[in-house]
Design an enzyme around this catalytic site. Structure first.
Site, PDB file in Angstrom:
ATOM      1  N   TYR A 195       0.839  -1.211   0.000  1.00 44.66           N
ATOM      2  CA  TYR A 195       0.000   0.000   0.000  1.00 44.66           C
ATOM      3  C   TYR A 195       0.873   1.260   0.000  1.00 44.66           C
ATOM      4  O   TYR A 195       0.671   2.179  -0.817  1.00 44.66           O
ATOM      5  CB  TYR A 195      -0.924  -0.020   1.226  1.00 44.66           C
ATOM      6  CG  TYR A 195      -1.876   1.150   1.287  1.00 44.66           C
ATOM      7  CD1 TYR A 195      -3.031   1.179   0.509  1.00 44.66           C
ATOM      8  CD2 TYR A 195      -1.631   2.238   2.127  1.00 44.66           C
ATOM      9  CE1 TYR A 195      -3.908   2.250   0.563  1.00 44.66           C
ATOM     10  CE2 TYR A 195      -2.495   3.309   2.187  1.00 44.66           C
ATOM     11  CZ  TYR A 195      -3.632   3.319   1.410  1.00 44.66           C
ATOM     12  OH  TYR A 195      -4.491   4.392   1.465  1.00 44.66           O
ATOM     13  N   LYS A 232       1.370   4.161  -2.994  1.00 43.43           N
ATOM     14  CA  LYS A 232       1.039   5.581  -2.799  1.00 43.43           C
ATOM     15  C   LYS A 232       2.272   6.466  -2.974  1.00 43.43           C
ATOM     16  O   LYS A 232       2.166   7.600  -3.459  1.00 43.43           O
ATOM     17  CB  LYS A 232       0.400   5.786  -1.427  1.00 43.43           C
ATOM     18  CG  LYS A 232      -0.956   5.107  -1.279  1.00 43.43           C
ATOM     19  CD  LYS A 232      -2.004   5.697  -2.235  1.00 43.43           C
ATOM     20  CE  LYS A 232      -3.404   5.212  -1.937  1.00 43.43           C
ATOM     21  NZ  LYS A 232      -4.412   5.807  -2.825  1.00 43.43           N
TER      22      LYS A 232
HETATM   23  N1  LIG Z   1      -9.489   6.304   4.719  1.00 39.35           N
HETATM   24  C1  LIG Z   1      -8.217   6.584   4.939  1.00 39.35           C
HETATM   25  O1  LIG Z   1      -7.762   6.628   6.103  1.00 39.35           O
HETATM   26  C2  LIG Z   1      -7.298   6.899   3.792  1.00 39.35           C
HETATM   27  C3  LIG Z   1      -6.037   7.417   4.091  1.00 39.35           C
HETATM   28  C4  LIG Z   1      -5.162   7.720   3.052  1.00 39.35           C
HETATM   29  C5  LIG Z   1      -5.556   7.506   1.741  1.00 39.35           C
HETATM   30  N2  LIG Z   1      -6.787   6.994   1.474  1.00 39.35           N
HETATM   31  C6  LIG Z   1      -7.127   6.789   0.069  1.00 39.35           C
HETATM   32  O2  LIG Z   1      -8.340   7.437  -0.234  1.00 39.35           O
HETATM   33  C7  LIG Z   1      -8.992   6.760  -1.316  1.00 39.35           C
HETATM   34  C8  LIG Z   1     -10.428   6.474  -0.935  1.00 39.35           C
HETATM   35  O3  LIG Z   1     -10.415   5.678   0.227  1.00 39.35           O
HETATM   36  P1  LIG Z   1     -11.686   5.458   1.163  1.00 39.35           P
HETATM   37  O4  LIG Z   1     -11.187   5.510   2.553  1.00 39.35           O
HETATM   38  O5  LIG Z   1     -12.812   6.328   0.751  1.00 39.35           O
HETATM   39  O6  LIG Z   1     -11.985   3.918   0.807  1.00 39.35           O
HETATM   40  P2  LIG Z   1     -13.341   3.108   0.568  1.00 39.35           P
HETATM   41  O7  LIG Z   1     -12.948   1.669   0.597  1.00 39.35           O
HETATM   42  O8  LIG Z   1     -14.417   3.572   1.500  1.00 39.35           O
HETATM   43  O9  LIG Z   1     -13.771   3.535  -0.922  1.00 39.35           O
HETATM   44  C9  LIG Z   1     -12.990   3.160  -2.033  1.00 39.35           C
HETATM   45  C10 LIG Z   1     -13.889   3.078  -3.256  1.00 39.35           C
HETATM   46  O10 LIG Z   1     -13.057   2.693  -4.357  1.00 39.35           O
HETATM   47  C11 LIG Z   1     -13.735   1.693  -5.104  1.00 39.35           C
HETATM   48  N3  LIG Z   1     -12.787   0.848  -5.810  1.00 39.35           N
HETATM   49  C12 LIG Z   1     -11.949  -0.086  -5.282  1.00 39.35           C
HETATM   50  N4  LIG Z   1     -11.267  -0.704  -6.258  1.00 39.35           N
HETATM   51  C13 LIG Z   1     -11.666  -0.153  -7.426  1.00 39.35           C
HETATM   52  C14 LIG Z   1     -11.328  -0.374  -8.795  1.00 39.35           C
HETATM   53  N5  LIG Z   1     -10.461  -1.341  -9.154  1.00 39.35           N
HETATM   54  N6  LIG Z   1     -11.933   0.375  -9.743  1.00 39.35           N
HETATM   55  C15 LIG Z   1     -12.841   1.325  -9.389  1.00 39.35           C
HETATM   56  N7  LIG Z   1     -13.212   1.574  -8.131  1.00 39.35           N
HETATM   57  C16 LIG Z   1     -12.628   0.837  -7.154  1.00 39.35           C
HETATM   58  C17 LIG Z   1     -14.526   0.912  -4.061  1.00 39.35           C
HETATM   59  O11 LIG Z   1     -15.602   0.175  -4.652  1.00 39.35           O
HETATM   60  C18 LIG Z   1     -14.989   2.021  -3.128  1.00 39.35           C
HETATM   61  O12 LIG Z   1     -16.239   2.550  -3.518  1.00 39.35           O
HETATM   62  C19 LIG Z   1      -8.154   5.509  -1.586  1.00 39.35           C
HETATM   63  O13 LIG Z   1      -7.281   5.753  -2.668  1.00 39.35           O
HETATM   64  C20 LIG Z   1      -7.367   5.336  -0.308  1.00 39.35           C
HETATM   65  O14 LIG Z   1      -6.165   4.631  -0.500  1.00 39.35           O
HETATM   66  C21 LIG Z   1      -7.668   6.691   2.468  1.00 39.35           C
END
Ligand SMILES: NC(=O)c1ccc[n+]([C@@H]2O[C@H](COP(=O)([O-])OP(=O)(O)OC[C@H]3O[C@@H](n4cnc5c(N)ncnc54)[C@H](O)[C@@H]3O)[C@@H](O)[C@H]2O)c1
Length: 262
Positions: A158, A162
């Site tokens: 992961y 990133k």
């Molecule tokens: N939540 C956190 O703490 C956090 C921290 C840093 C970065 N992020 C990043 O933020 C972004 C969103 O995360 P989140 O927390 O909302 O996650 P989440 O799991 O709630 O939502 C992610 C969404 O992406 C979709 N998805 C997954 N694989 C996919 C694919 N192959 N094609 C199209 N859609 C796809 C899923 O269906 C889901 O709707 C991600 O890139 C994650 O890495 C999140």
């Protein structure tokens, strides 16, 4: 949007990947509130359509797997057919895991890098080509992560994905500037969403409690506010930058409760 208040993204065509829930959904809502016509594209196509329906008749929901080049091409073709251009990309779709380095399998690695890095590359390249074709420029915001900036337990695939995306953003910023395409990252810290519920066990949550100066998780809406700013005209000279939205986590060093002198 009332007629006397201009939205900051009025009339823009905005694509949000992974927008069926979590951070992406909050961003989609914020973009729509600011006057953009939003396309939500997600692996969960039904979820994308439901999330889009909530935003009104001008929003559109599509199924996409960002890790598959054919699926990305079909998504972009559908948006161009409907709107003729894409002005804003929120490159947000991502997956996570909390797996120790020694236990990370090649399958784990390929799955996570395939979505978070290769997928983000495919979408950004496809959208940027459309922005170049129309000659109208645009805004691209990639969602990196604090986990791509600092070593942390369980984040081999992961974090590497990133970190790669953060570097890709810099290259895109250098190469796409001449086309009027503005490229930046948002690096969220710990944000309360489904991905966090999967990746953060009790020990992780306790550690964040000690390490975040603001002593709380962020909300998807706090990422969305930063995403609106970076896509607004106010951010026009911010380019190739990573904006951490993390309650001060990246910048924190020694933190302790003041005590009587020893
Ligand atoms: N939540 C956190 O703490 C956090 C921290 C840093 C970065 N992020 C990043 O933020 C972004 C969103 O995360 P989140 O927390 O909302 O996650 P989440 O799991 O709630 O939502 C992610 C969404 O992406 C979709 N998805 C997954 N694989 C996919 C694919 N192959 N094609 C199209 N859609 C796809 C899923 O269906 C889901 O709707 C991600 O890139 C994650 O890495 C999140």
């Amino acid at each position: 949007m009332s007629e006397d208040r201009m939205g900051r993204l009025d009339g823009k065509i905005a694509l949000v990947t992974g927008g069926a829930r979590g951070i992406g959904q909050a961003v989609a809502r914020a973009y729509a509130r600011e006057g953009a016509k939003v396309v939500i594209a997600d692996l969960n196509g039904e979820g994308a359509r439901v999330a889009a329906a909530e935003l009104g008749a001008e929003a559109m929901g599509l199924a996409v797997d960002v890790a598959q080049s054919g699926s990305v091409a079909a998504m972009i073709a559908a948006i161009i057919e409907a709107h003729g251009r894409i002005d804003i990309l929120m490159n947000n779709a991502g997956i996570g895991a909390n797996t120790p380095f020694l236990e990370t399998t090649l399958e784990d690695w390929n799955r996570i890098v395939g979505v978070n890095l290769t997928g983000a590359f495919l979408v950004a390249q496809g959208v940027a080509r459309e922005m170049v074709r129309t000659g109208e420029g645009g805004k691209i915001v990639n969602i990196a992560s604090l986990s791509g900036q600092r070593g942390a337990n369980g984040r081999a695939a992961y974090g590497a994905s990133k970190a790669g995306l953060e570097l890709l953003t810099k290259v895109m910023a250098v190469e796409l500037a001449e086309h009027g395409i503005n490229v930046n990252n948002i690096a969220p810290g710990a944000i309360e969403t489904d991905i966090a519920r999967i990746m953060h066990d009790r020990a992780t949550r306790a550690a964040y409690g000690r390490l975040i100066p603001m002593v709380r998780y962020g909300t998807p809406e706090e990422i969305a506010d930063a995403a609106v700013f970076l896509c607004s005209d106010e951010a026009r000279y911010i380019h190739g930058h990573t904006l951490n939205v993390d309650g001060g986590f990246r910048e924190a060093g020694l933190m302790f409760t003041r005590d009587a002198p020893a």
